[in-house]
Design an enzyme around this catalytic site. Sequence first.
Site, PDB file in Angstrom:
ATOM      1  N   HIS A 133      -0.097   6.420   0.475  1.00  0.00           N
ATOM      2  CA  HIS A 133      -0.389   5.298  -0.438  1.00  0.00           C
ATOM      3  C   HIS A 133      -0.836   4.156   0.488  1.00  0.00           C
ATOM      4  O   HIS A 133      -0.092   3.210   0.745  1.00  0.00           O
ATOM      5  CB  HIS A 133       0.872   4.943  -1.214  1.00  0.00           C
ATOM      6  CG  HIS A 133       0.688   3.972  -2.348  1.00  0.00           C
ATOM      7  ND1 HIS A 133      -0.488   3.266  -2.557  1.00  0.00           N
ATOM      8  CD2 HIS A 133       1.531   3.582  -3.328  1.00  0.00           C
ATOM      9  CE1 HIS A 133      -0.340   2.506  -3.627  1.00  0.00           C
ATOM     10  NE2 HIS A 133       0.870   2.674  -4.110  1.00  0.00           N
ATOM     11  N   LYS A 169     -10.321  17.561 -22.473  1.00  0.00           N
ATOM     12  CA  LYS A 169     -11.105  18.676 -23.034  1.00  0.00           C
ATOM     13  C   LYS A 169     -11.455  19.694 -21.959  1.00  0.00           C
ATOM     14  O   LYS A 169     -12.199  20.627 -22.193  1.00  0.00           O
ATOM     15  CB  LYS A 169     -12.400  18.145 -23.664  1.00  0.00           C
ATOM     16  CG  LYS A 169     -12.178  17.275 -24.881  1.00  0.00           C
ATOM     17  CD  LYS A 169     -13.513  16.902 -25.517  1.00  0.00           C
ATOM     18  CE  LYS A 169     -13.762  15.424 -25.423  1.00  0.00           C
ATOM     19  NZ  LYS A 169     -15.107  15.033 -25.854  1.00  0.00           N
ATOM     20  N   ARG A 191       1.664  -1.847 -10.738  1.00  0.00           N
ATOM     21  CA  ARG A 191       1.190  -2.763  -9.695  1.00  0.00           C
ATOM     22  C   ARG A 191      -0.174  -2.367  -9.143  1.00  0.00           C
ATOM     23  O   ARG A 191      -1.084  -3.211  -9.036  1.00  0.00           O
ATOM     24  CB  ARG A 191       2.195  -2.777  -8.538  1.00  0.00           C
ATOM     25  CG  ARG A 191       3.497  -3.347  -8.902  1.00  0.00           C
ATOM     26  CD  ARG A 191       4.629  -2.739  -8.059  1.00  0.00           C
ATOM     27  NE  ARG A 191       5.891  -3.005  -8.708  1.00  0.00           N
ATOM     28  CZ  ARG A 191       6.317  -2.321  -9.780  1.00  0.00           C
ATOM     29  NH1 ARG A 191       5.612  -1.331 -10.296  1.00  0.00           N
ATOM     30  NH2 ARG A 191       7.444  -2.654 -10.354  1.00  0.00           N
ATOM     31  N   THR A 192      -0.316  -1.119  -8.746  1.00  0.00           N
ATOM     32  CA  THR A 192      -1.533  -0.709  -8.039  1.00  0.00           C
ATOM     33  C   THR A 192      -2.748  -0.790  -8.966  1.00  0.00           C
ATOM     34  O   THR A 192      -3.795  -1.339  -8.599  1.00  0.00           O
ATOM     35  CB  THR A 192      -1.363   0.718  -7.485  1.00  0.00           C
ATOM     36  OG1 THR A 192      -0.093   0.810  -6.851  1.00  0.00           O
ATOM     37  CG2 THR A 192      -2.453   1.056  -6.498  1.00  0.00           C
TER      38      THR A 192
HETATM   39  N1   CP Z   1       4.249   0.424  -5.601  1.00  0.00           N
HETATM   40  C1   CP Z   1       3.493   1.041  -6.532  1.00  0.00           C
HETATM   41  O1   CP Z   1       2.643   1.869  -6.220  1.00  0.00           O
HETATM   42  O2   CP Z   1       3.769   0.671  -7.812  1.00  0.00           O
HETATM   43  P1   CP Z   1       3.033   1.228  -9.098  1.00  0.00           P
HETATM   44  O3   CP Z   1       3.421   2.673  -9.247  1.00  0.00           O
HETATM   45  O4   CP Z   1       3.546   0.367 -10.239  1.00  0.00           O
HETATM   46  O5   CP Z   1       1.553   1.102  -8.890  1.00  0.00           O
END
Ligand code: CP
Length: 311
Positions: free
Chosen positions: A139, A89, A61-62
């Site tokens: 996040h 590397k 998603r992100t």
């Molecule tokens: N919610 C979220 O961060 O999903 P992803 O890990 O798929 O980005």
Amino acid sequence: MDNAAPLGKDLLGIKELKRDDILQILETASAFKEVLERDIKKVPTLRGKTMVNLFFEPSTRTRMSFELAGKRLSMDVINVSIQLSSVVKGETLLDTIRTMEAYGADIVVIRHSSSGVPHLLAGNVNASVINAGDGFNEHPTQALLDLFTIRRMKGRLEGLEVAIVGDIAHSRVARSNIYAMGKLGMNIRLVGPPTLIPAGIETLPGVKVFHRMEDGLAGADVVMQLRVQKERQDSWFFPTISEYAKLYILNSKRLALAKDDAIVMHPGPINRGIEISSDVADGTRSMILDQVANGLAVRMAVLYLLSGARA
Ligand code: CP
């Protein structure tokens, strides 16, 4: 959107944002949501700007929504495949990003397994750095899209009762939401086994802790289930997955304890049958795919506002 006051250079966490910064991002995201509802969803706003996606951990998603957000704003977008880059590397992260800057990168979006990596980079590069998830820390864009989704559904944020259920200790999503919701006057119920709730977290603004799901869900406006993060647990913090599921899964019987119009959220990806039953995940009160869709507008807003800071 022309008069938007810029954010700072970077978006590293919700902890660093003021209440008004959060509200400004949500307002700007509303304007972009309207753009995304048009036939032609692309605007020339950030033409000539370059964004680099640097994901050291898996993401669907992100990563995809940052890529699409950049493209909708007419940015040039580079997705770095870490396993095919010179990182393998031995090139350092800082040298990798300085290489991106030599190509003219304006914004670097980074996800990393170690907490604090985006902060370290931000102090050492000219590009704007966006934290797309760092270890157990934060996040921020997930919390912003969660707030955006709640506000669209409930028409307000202040005073809402939000139950966040599950692995609080390992969840950067929970941490960013706790900071954001506390700044916005929301009431936060953290629900989970004692081994998955950090000691002392109840001292943060707006937070109450519950260990029984039935207590935490009673009368809630929003129920946010968290993913059991198998990849972050060196040893299990509960005896078995099935025992965890028995105590903390959100099923229709438990959802009935929340308000009649309560909404169900989950940052994804979901573990069906562990933290959420399929009938609830796919049911009419589930906002899971709305969260995904709203993430695009929110990330467009963040790219736009950070670019304003660089102008
Ligand atoms: N919610 C979220 O961060 O999903 P992803 O890990 O798929 O980005």
